[in-house]
Design an enzyme around this catalytic site. Sequence first.
Site, short mmCIF file in Angstrom:
data_model
loop_
_atom_site.label_atom_id
_atom_site.label_comp_id
_atom_site.label_asym_id
_atom_site.label_seq_id
_atom_site.Cartn_x
_atom_site.Cartn_y
_atom_site.Cartn_z
N GLN A 15 -8.68 -7.22 -10.51
CA GLN A 15 -9.38 -6.05 -9.94
C GLN A 15 -8.96 -4.78 -10.69
OE1 GLN A 15 -9.98 -5.15 -5.56
NE2 GLN A 15 -8.10 -4.01 -5.87
N HIS B 279 0.85 -1.21 0.00
CA HIS B 279 0.00 0.00 0.00
C HIS B 279 0.88 1.26 0.00
CE1 HIS B 279 -2.75 -2.88 2.23
NE2 HIS B 279 -3.51 -2.50 1.23
N MET C 191 3.02 -9.31 -0.94
CA MET C 191 2.50 -8.72 0.30
C MET C 191 0.98 -8.64 0.23
SD MET C 191 5.22 -5.87 1.36
CE MET C 191 6.93 -6.34 1.57
N GLU D 102 -0.84 -4.24 -8.59
CA GLU D 102 -0.96 -5.30 -9.61
C GLU D 102 -1.14 -6.68 -8.99
OE1 GLU D 102 2.33 -5.09 -12.32
OE2 GLU D 102 1.46 -3.38 -13.39
#
Length: 284
Positions: free
Chosen positions: A153, A37, A184, A148
């Site tokens: 999505q 993030h 992650m 990615e």
Amino acid sequence: MKIIRDIPSLRGQVRRWRGDSKTVGLIPTMGSLHAGHLSLVRQAKLDCDFAIATIFVNPTQFAPSEDFDTYPRDEARDIALLEEMGTDLLFSPDVGEMYADGFSTSVSVSGLSECLCGAARPHFFGGVATVVSKLLLQSLPDRAYFGEKDFQQLQVIKRMAQDLDIPVDIRGVPTMREDDGLAMSSRNKYLSPEERSVASTLYRVLQDVAQKFADGANAGAALAEGVATLRATGFDPIDYLEIRDSETFEALKTDNGKARVFVAAHLGGTRLIDNAAVPNQVVS
Ligand code: PAF
């Protein structure tokens, strides 16, 4: 970092920034932030004058049997991480702010949503497309950033923004990985130490299948070998291990230059997903 929990204040702040001819980047998240993030925030800060992160664990993208109630939440930790990154604003609404009484609309992206994760989790992309279209329309950013790791999505959101004429540039950011290659994910927290020690097999299988496909091996045989390796490691069930076109998601038997390998498999009670590009052929 400003923290805003209501839509009118968010709109007002973005309007002021954009009125000053500043650009705005949006990073939608469900919190439980990790380095993946934070790489989205970093990219937004590089590209835009202001970066807005959102934290909203979106109930409509979870099936009743899934982990909505137990999804990891730690807003204080997330706020500290976002502040460290120089995020300008956090939008963290509650469920009532996002889904007012009587909420009746959903956004569905046909085609791209139907295979891979859409087949295994039929509710999922409708929930994602609905909440992301709301977040984009609430904030009207110049750009919005998605990892990615959730490649399907990302493509569904690109299609949705294009189809609904939402004036935003949707940007994908490469997957961040642990040292052993595991992508992650907030759900990695669910893995026991034993599961964590074998979880990176998922990425090794992806790379192996991608390389064999690039080398011209039989796709079916490469995939069957990959499935066997995952089963032997303890992944069960395996929702899919497939090679598809990275834009249309058409299943591929031979390389068309846009091939990508996609996997979703359960380890213990945890569903992990990942994907890898098939390396480009060097034509001599
Ligand atoms: O990838 C996620 O964390 C979520 O699906 C998103 C894009 C924030 C929508 O809830």
